[in-house]
Write a protein that holds these residues in place. Structure first.
Motif, PDB file in Angstrom:
ATOM      1  N   GLN A 114      15.957   6.882   6.447  1.00 11.38           N
ATOM      2  CA  GLN A 114      17.398   7.017   6.359  1.00 11.38           C
ATOM      3  C   GLN A 114      17.899   7.990   7.432  1.00 11.38           C
ATOM      4  O   GLN A 114      17.134   8.767   7.993  1.00 11.38           O
ATOM      5  N   GLN A 148      24.728   9.388   8.516  1.00 14.64           N
ATOM      6  CA  GLN A 148      25.629   8.633   9.384  1.00 14.64           C
ATOM      7  C   GLN A 148      26.962   9.333   9.587  1.00 14.64           C
ATOM      8  O   GLN A 148      27.555   9.254  10.672  1.00 14.64           O
ATOM      9  N   THR A 194      17.961  12.158  11.263  1.00 18.20           N
ATOM     10  CA  THR A 194      17.009  11.379  10.480  1.00 18.20           C
ATOM     11  C   THR A 194      16.273  12.271   9.491  1.00 18.20           C
ATOM     12  O   THR A 194      16.685  13.398   9.234  1.00 18.20           O
ATOM     13  N   GLU A 218      18.107   2.269  12.117  1.00 17.79           N
ATOM     14  CA  GLU A 218      18.111   0.958  12.776  1.00 17.79           C
ATOM     15  C   GLU A 218      16.941   0.853  13.749  1.00 17.79           C
ATOM     16  O   GLU A 218      16.521   1.829  14.333  1.00 17.79           O
TER      17      GLU A 218
END
Length: 315
Positions: free
Chosen positions: A226, A229, A287, A315
């Motif tokens: 994950q 963001q 991250t 991603e």
């Protein structure tokens, strides 16, 4: 008697097609789904419309007409002048949906210091939103869980929004439970920050009240796979329009005032609502690993705040 010249052939009059538009309230501006039945028509002459593929026509008045009744629609429109001449037909399709969806289902649980809200009952292609300010402002939720930590805002509201943009009736969620560890005053010790348990939530809200001498320090662990963001202010109430925040990539906040050790820092106030303060931070810094937030008011007037964290798969 001289021969008479033949009459010229009459020039055929070609009417310009009307321009037809509507408000697409679906997931995109081109998916043809709307909750608004008013259609705009722009025509140089008169115009008419048909809902039965040209079997019957209705003369239009003004510059709009209403489509009624939920469901798929096939709409034909053409220009028509006073002599009965008509233009090429403009044909469009849409889906009208004016029916609000059912309220979301909210299952509330306690996970250590965190209030965890599981959201279900979302329609296909629907979404859900939450409000921390008595439904004045709605924020989009992500995933199917909302983690909440703090002690400033006793109630939150949830609703779903369907594909056409219809909001459901709201669901009220109590965040303040006497004796519960989830109604939590964040630690004022930078070396012992309060630990936020994410519990696989992709949307997280931190809320509290700070004043001079009462900073909040909150830590969380970004899971493997994950990334963080977004971090944005979603609620701010204070006579003082400026507070201070800083984020350190560490299990404690031991950077002091050394900004070189802070991932991001700055002032935060009403003008910063919706601003993602991480948009210029390198993705690799967001991250898996520990993060600690420092939020502080240096003035003597209390500041009530809520900060949203949004997590996404790497991603």
């Amino acid at each position: 008697m001289p021969n008479e010249l033949p009459s010229p052939n009459p020039v055929a009059v070609v009417l310009a097609k009307p321009v037809l538009s509507f408000t697409d309230t679906g997931l995109s501006v081109s998916d043809g789904v709307t909750r608004i039945g008013a259609w705009q028509v722009s025509s140089l002459v008169g115009w008419e419309y048909s809902f039965d593929m040209g079997v019957t026509w209705t003369r239009g008045e003004g510059d709009f007409f209403d489509v009624r009744g939920d469901g798929a629609k096939s709409i034909w429109v053409r220009a028509r002048d006073d002599l009965g001449r008509t233009s090429e037909i403009v044909m469009v399709s849409c889906v009208l949906d004016t029916t609000p969806p059912a309220p979301v289902q909210a299952e509330v649980a306690t996970q250590e210091l965190t209030r965890l809200v599981r959201v279900s009952g979302i329609e296909p292609q629907g979404s859900w939103e939450y409000s921390m300010d008595d439904q004045r402002t709605w924020w989009p939720g992500t995933g199917n869980r909302l983690a909440v930590l703090g002690n400033a805002l006793p109630v939150m509201w949830l609703r779903q929004v369907d594909l056409a943009g219809n909001p459901s009736p709201f669901e009220r969620v109590n965040l303040m439970e006497p004796g519960s560890p989830t109604w939590h005053e964040a630690s004022g010790n930078p070396i012992q920050p309060s630990m936020l348990s994410l519990q696989q939530a992709r949307t997280v809200v931190l809320h509290g009240s700070v004043v001079r001498g009462d900073a909040d320090y909150i830590r969380w662990e970004i899971p493997v796979g994950q990334r963080l963001q977004a971090l944005r202010l979603v609620h701010y109430v204070s006579p003082d329009p400026i507070a201070f925040f800083a984020l350190q990539r560490a299990p404690v906040f031991d950077a002091g005032i050394d900004v070189n050790r802070m991932l991001v820092y700055g002032h935060m106030g009403p003008q910063d609502l919706k601003r993602n303060v991480l948009k210029d931070v390198a993705a690799g810094q967001l991250t898996a690993g520990p993060m600690t937030l420092w939020f502080q008011q240096t003035g003597p007037q209390a500041t009530e705040y809520a900060i949203e964290l949004v997590f996404a798969p790497v991603e």
